[in-house]
Design an enzyme around this catalytic site. Sequence first.
Site, PDB file in Angstrom:
ATOM      1  N   LYS A  71     -16.374 -13.699  15.134  1.00 39.44           N
ATOM      2  CA  LYS A  71     -16.646 -14.954  15.833  1.00 39.44           C
ATOM      3  C   LYS A  71     -17.006 -14.684  17.287  1.00 39.44           C
ATOM      4  CE  LYS A  71     -13.659 -17.793  12.899  1.00 39.44           C
ATOM      5  NZ  LYS A  71     -12.492 -18.721  12.865  1.00 39.44           N
ATOM      6  N   ASP A  80     -11.796  -3.488  14.044  1.00 36.20           N
ATOM      7  CA  ASP A  80     -11.946  -4.919  13.773  1.00 36.20           C
ATOM      8  C   ASP A  80     -13.202  -5.429  14.488  1.00 36.20           C
ATOM      9  OD1 ASP A  80     -11.673  -7.715  13.576  1.00 36.20           O
ATOM     10  OD2 ASP A  80      -9.490  -7.556  13.497  1.00 36.20           O
ATOM     11  N   ASP A 134      -2.087   3.542  14.958  1.00 32.10           N
ATOM     12  CA  ASP A 134      -2.291   2.317  14.197  1.00 32.10           C
ATOM     13  C   ASP A 134      -1.022   1.485  14.292  1.00 32.10           C
ATOM     14  OD1 ASP A 134      -3.153   0.342  12.212  1.00 32.10           O
ATOM     15  OD2 ASP A 134      -4.565   1.874  11.525  1.00 32.10           O
ATOM     16  N   ASP A 171     -19.333  -0.931   9.691  1.00 35.24           N
ATOM     17  CA  ASP A 171     -20.260  -1.514   8.728  1.00 35.24           C
ATOM     18  C   ASP A 171     -20.650  -2.924   9.148  1.00 35.24           C
ATOM     19  OD1 ASP A 171     -17.815  -2.721   8.296  1.00 35.24           O
ATOM     20  OD2 ASP A 171     -18.049  -2.827   6.122  1.00 35.24           O
ATOM     21  N   ASP A 173       0.030   0.142  20.908  1.00 31.43           N
ATOM     22  CA  ASP A 173      -1.240  -0.205  21.529  1.00 31.43           C
ATOM     23  C   ASP A 173      -1.911   1.049  22.095  1.00 31.43           C
ATOM     24  OD1 ASP A 173      -3.316  -1.248  23.041  1.00 31.43           O
ATOM     25  OD2 ASP A 173      -2.153  -2.948  23.749  1.00 31.43           O
ATOM     26  N   THR A 194     -14.763   7.014   2.923  1.00 32.93           N
ATOM     27  CA  THR A 194     -13.503   6.372   2.536  1.00 32.93           C
ATOM     28  C   THR A 194     -13.720   5.389   1.382  1.00 32.93           C
ATOM     29  OG1 THR A 194     -13.735   4.497   4.056  1.00 32.93           O
ATOM     30  CG2 THR A 194     -12.737   6.512   4.926  1.00 32.93           C
ATOM     31  N   ARG A 195     -12.625   5.038   0.712  1.00 33.68           N
ATOM     32  CA  ARG A 195     -12.693   4.062  -0.368  1.00 33.68           C
ATOM     33  C   ARG A 195     -13.207   2.717   0.156  1.00 33.68           C
ATOM     34  NH1 ARG A 195      -7.088   3.079  -3.220  1.00 33.68           N
ATOM     35  NH2 ARG A 195      -6.644   2.532  -1.048  1.00 33.68           N
ATOM     36  N   PHE A 196     -12.725   2.340   1.325  1.00 34.36           N
ATOM     37  CA  PHE A 196     -13.171   1.090   1.941  1.00 34.36           C
ATOM     38  C   PHE A 196     -14.672   1.140   2.205  1.00 34.36           C
ATOM     39  CE2 PHE A 196     -14.290  -0.971   5.983  1.00 34.36           C
ATOM     40  CZ  PHE A 196     -13.942  -2.272   5.714  1.00 34.36           C
ATOM     41  N   GLU A 231      -7.479   9.400  17.286  1.00 27.83           N
ATOM     42  CA  GLU A 231      -8.096   8.511  16.303  1.00 27.83           C
ATOM     43  C   GLU A 231      -7.421   7.152  16.409  1.00 27.83           C
ATOM     44  OE1 GLU A 231      -8.957   8.083  11.494  1.00 27.83           O
ATOM     45  OE2 GLU A 231      -8.219   9.984  12.315  1.00 27.83           O
TER      46      GLU A 231
END
Length: 496
Positions: free
Chosen positions: A396, A392, A342, A428, A369, A465-467, A317
Amino acid sequence: MHYRSREVVQVRSAYDCDVLVIGGGIVGLSTAYAVTRAAPGTRVTVLEKEQGPARHQTGRNSGVIHSGVYYRPGSLKARYAVRGAAEMIKFCAEYDIPHAVTGKLIVATEKAELPRLHALVQRGRENGIPVRELGPAQIAEAEPEVRGLAAIHVGTTGVCDYVAVARQLAEASGADIRYGADVVRIDRRPDLGAAVRTADGTIVRGRVLVNCAGLHCDETARLTGDDPGMRIVPFRGEYFTLARPELVRGLVYPVPDPAGSHFERRIRSFQPRRSRVTTGQGEALQRLWPKWGLDIDGQRTLDLAELFGADLPVVLEIGFGMGEATAQMAAEDQETGILAVDVHTPGQGNLLGLAERSGLNNIRVANGDAIILLREMLPPASLNGLRVYFPDPWPKKRHHKRRLIQPEFLDLAATRLKPGALVHCATDWEPYAEQMLEVLSAHRDFENTLPDGGFAPRPEFRPLTRFEGQGLDKGHVVNDLLFRRVQHRDQHAPDA
């Protein structure tokens, strides 16, 4: 063997020496020393183009006797460093060469460095190196001008005069050391040894040739007719002298950054975030990182069964935030190991704490990484799945190249995934979702699990998830993608 008869020096039956060494740095001179010690009576000649020994890297370094604390336990680097440090100190003492066993302090100045510092403690002890953990007060006692959250003291690190060591090796070896001998041509032939011509026209013949030419060893190899297939490109390092030497008593080092230890021009797909680490998260990191944490250093190949303590199917993950969803998935499927990567320190501490409180033993947390982990530390065909949730989006346009899901990433991931492994992505950010779908659909090693080739509904095993809930409340659309690793008839299953 490759040579041009009209350009080489003819090898004769008479030899000037048994072993001919090119290079008068510490490697060449220690080679001469070791040969004459191991086989007394062996005639050794060393050719050095400079007018004295140790004029290059040997005489232009920090002078540190390294302990081996950073190296993987059991590796050749670790064994050679530990043994070599002891032998260097013994050699200096025997010949009265200036040296000092000062020890060194490795200091963590930020909470994000604590997991890596604690990993060094374990690594050092496994290498048989005396390592002592220090708190802030003990740091100030050892080095009054140094401040830090925590540190370790490595007892076997020291300093010495390597130029003096090189001179003593030359003298003690009994070898014929020839300075100002710049090698310009080499004739090497089977069963006849080697003949070397220097710039002044001198010819030296030896039964065996040893290339110890340091940064020029690739050029020397080509002179023999070999093609090393690479070129050494030196880089410049700077050393400074303290205006106030009394500021430090010994050696002081920062905690190494595993990702930063790789000299590579590569675009990263992540941006490390600095956030406050709570007391609970910090305590979890200190206690549990040696047990369940992994620093991505690119120095070893992982045995996943050993890492998890059981032969579990393992899912990688990449990016887990604060870890709530990861812990929930691990709890609902405890027969699958989750290797969660992470660089967000609070999230690492939070996930470790969640795993402990839930009694989970199927989560391992990796810092660093993910590309280095995949490329250098995971064996081929070792993963049963890959999860990339809410990476992420780099919105841009000029940053789109930083997005993780790219053809090159999928090429690498395919080599580490077993046939049939599930790749599950979620985002999202609709433009990124469209790009993910396009890139995955175009890759020959992956096929969409949906017959219509579109986005998938959120599977039951992925928690909300909360996010994600906050995004849905704002009207965001979350897209899931479920692809499977396929194996083609022209492909052989990689060796695990």
